[in-house]
Design a protein around this motif. Structure first.
Motif, PDB file in Angstrom:
ATOM      1  N   MET A  77     -26.165 -76.088   5.027  1.00  0.00           N
ATOM      2  CA  MET A  77     -27.017 -76.820   4.075  1.00  0.00           C
ATOM      3  C   MET A  77     -26.211 -77.175   2.825  1.00  0.00           C
ATOM      4  O   MET A  77     -25.413 -76.365   2.346  1.00  0.00           O
ATOM      5  N   HIS A  78     -26.423 -78.390   2.307  1.00  0.00           N
ATOM      6  CA  HIS A  78     -25.703 -78.849   1.128  1.00  0.00           C
ATOM      7  C   HIS A  78     -26.157 -78.073  -0.104  1.00  0.00           C
ATOM      8  O   HIS A  78     -27.352 -77.928  -0.369  1.00  0.00           O
ATOM      9  N   ARG A  79     -25.201 -77.567  -0.870  1.00  0.00           N
ATOM     10  CA  ARG A  79     -25.526 -76.815  -2.077  1.00  0.00           C
ATOM     11  C   ARG A  79     -26.005 -77.751  -3.180  1.00  0.00           C
ATOM     12  O   ARG A  79     -25.461 -78.840  -3.370  1.00  0.00           O
ATOM     13  N   VAL A  80     -27.002 -77.306  -3.928  1.00  0.00           N
ATOM     14  CA  VAL A  80     -27.474 -78.031  -5.108  1.00  0.00           C
ATOM     15  C   VAL A  80     -27.518 -77.034  -6.259  1.00  0.00           C
ATOM     16  O   VAL A  80     -28.534 -76.377  -6.492  1.00  0.00           O
ATOM     17  N   PRO A  81     -26.410 -76.864  -6.982  1.00  0.00           N
ATOM     18  CA  PRO A  81     -26.421 -75.938  -8.121  1.00  0.00           C
ATOM     19  C   PRO A  81     -27.549 -76.274  -9.091  1.00  0.00           C
ATOM     20  O   PRO A  81     -27.724 -77.439  -9.472  1.00  0.00           O
ATOM     21  N   THR A  82     -28.291 -75.251  -9.482  1.00  0.00           N
ATOM     22  CA  THR A  82     -29.502 -75.450 -10.279  1.00  0.00           C
ATOM     23  C   THR A  82     -29.548 -74.448 -11.422  1.00  0.00           C
ATOM     24  O   THR A  82     -29.223 -73.275 -11.244  1.00  0.00           O
ATOM     25  N   LEU A  93     -16.323 -80.687   1.451  1.00  0.00           N
ATOM     26  CA  LEU A  93     -15.400 -79.541   1.452  1.00  0.00           C
ATOM     27  C   LEU A  93     -15.364 -78.830   0.096  1.00  0.00           C
ATOM     28  O   LEU A  93     -14.381 -78.166  -0.246  1.00  0.00           O
ATOM     29  N   GLY A  94     -16.450 -78.977  -0.671  1.00  0.00           N
ATOM     30  CA  GLY A  94     -16.542 -78.298  -1.951  1.00  0.00           C
ATOM     31  C   GLY A  94     -15.823 -78.976  -3.094  1.00  0.00           C
ATOM     32  O   GLY A  94     -15.848 -78.473  -4.224  1.00  0.00           O
ATOM     33  N   ARG A  95     -15.201 -80.114  -2.831  1.00  0.00           N
ATOM     34  CA  ARG A  95     -14.509 -80.814  -3.904  1.00  0.00           C
ATOM     35  C   ARG A  95     -15.520 -81.419  -4.876  1.00  0.00           C
ATOM     36  O   ARG A  95     -16.545 -81.960  -4.458  1.00  0.00           O
TER      37      ARG A  95
END
Length: 276
Positions: free
Chosen positions: A1-6, A175-177
């Protein structure tokens, strides 16, 4: 799952940080910038530098007789469209510099989509014009205008048009970039180009709306009944900030994801605050 920093900040609970977000890193705040631009307008008016009902051509080389005032620009009733003409591409505001803005000023009548002062038409272009007019009136840059008339009086310092790369927090991509942000340091800056830490956004919300340290909140705030709020979104960041009548407040900032979910999360957070 795509991360969504919150990041979720409220008056009722400790900060909630998800997926690597932080309260002390600079993030894009998009159209929350307009709150500061509108506050600067009212501060300059209170100081007698200008009148909020001045026609735009008093301060800028616009065609005379447009009927557009500084207040119209702040209240989104100028009749100007949402975006400057030709705003397209992956970095839509990169070419919209001060020279491009000034090329538009002489034909505002041709650019606007309706007569001024009648209906609301949310306009980033309008706030670009407003920010340029305020800078001309104050005889200083937009950044120094805000620092002098808004940020330093509020004792808020974590706001910048150009934070150092090491201090920025960007949305994670492939890839986290980190994803590349839009270029918004040109003429569009007063409409949506500022960066701030989430805790600075919270301080601005509380000191402008709850404590009212600079007087009545500026017309740049959105209103829903007695609720004051504003949101903002760029390509990869979104924010919601709102304060309810009882003093409860909430700020939600997300890196990536759907901006509408940020708004919904902000409303949900407000419901859980100390405001009743």
């Amino acid at each position: 799952m795509h991360r969504v920093p919150t990041c979720v900040l409220t008056d009722a609970a400790a900060p909630r940080l998800v997926d690597g977000h932080a309260v002390d890193r600079f993030v894009e705040i998009g159209s929350f910038t307009k709150v500061l631009t509108g506050t600067a307008l009212m501060r300059l008016a209170a100081a007698g530098v200008l009148d909020a009902d001045d026609p735009v051509e008093r301060w800028l080389p616009a065609a005379p007789g447009t009927g557009i005032t500084l207040r119209h620009l702040a209240e989104h009733t100028s009749g100007l469209p949402r975006l400057p003409p030709g705003t397209t591409g992956r970095d839509p505001y990169a070419a919209f510099d001060r020279a491009a803005l000034h090329r538009l000023l002489g034909r505002l009548d041709a650019v606007r989509v309706r007569p001024p002062g009648r209906e609301e038409e949310y306009s980033n272009l309008g706030y670009a014009v407003l920010g340029e007019a305020l800078s001309r009136a104050a005889r200083t840059s937009y950044e120094e205008l805000l620092a002098t008339h808004v940020l330093r009086p509020l004792d808020v310092h974590e706001v910048s048009a150009r934070p150092a790369a090491a201090d920025r927090l960007l949305a994670p991509g492939l890839l986290g970039r980190p994803r590349r942000p839009w270029t918004m340091t040109g003429a569009i800056l007063p409409a949506g180009g500022l960066w701030a830490t989430p805790r600075a956004v919270a301080d601005l919300l509380v000191r402008l709306v709850v404590e009212r340290r600079l007087g009545t909140p500026a017309p740049s705030w959105q209103r829903s009944g007695r609720l004051y709020w504003h949101n903002g979104a760029t390509r990869h960041a979104s924010v919601f900030a709102g304060a309810a009548p009882g003093g409860g407040w909430a700020v939600v900032h997300r890196l990536g994801g759907d901006p509408e979910r940020t708004d919904r999360a902000g409303i949900d957070a407000l419901r859980g605050t100390g405001s009743r």
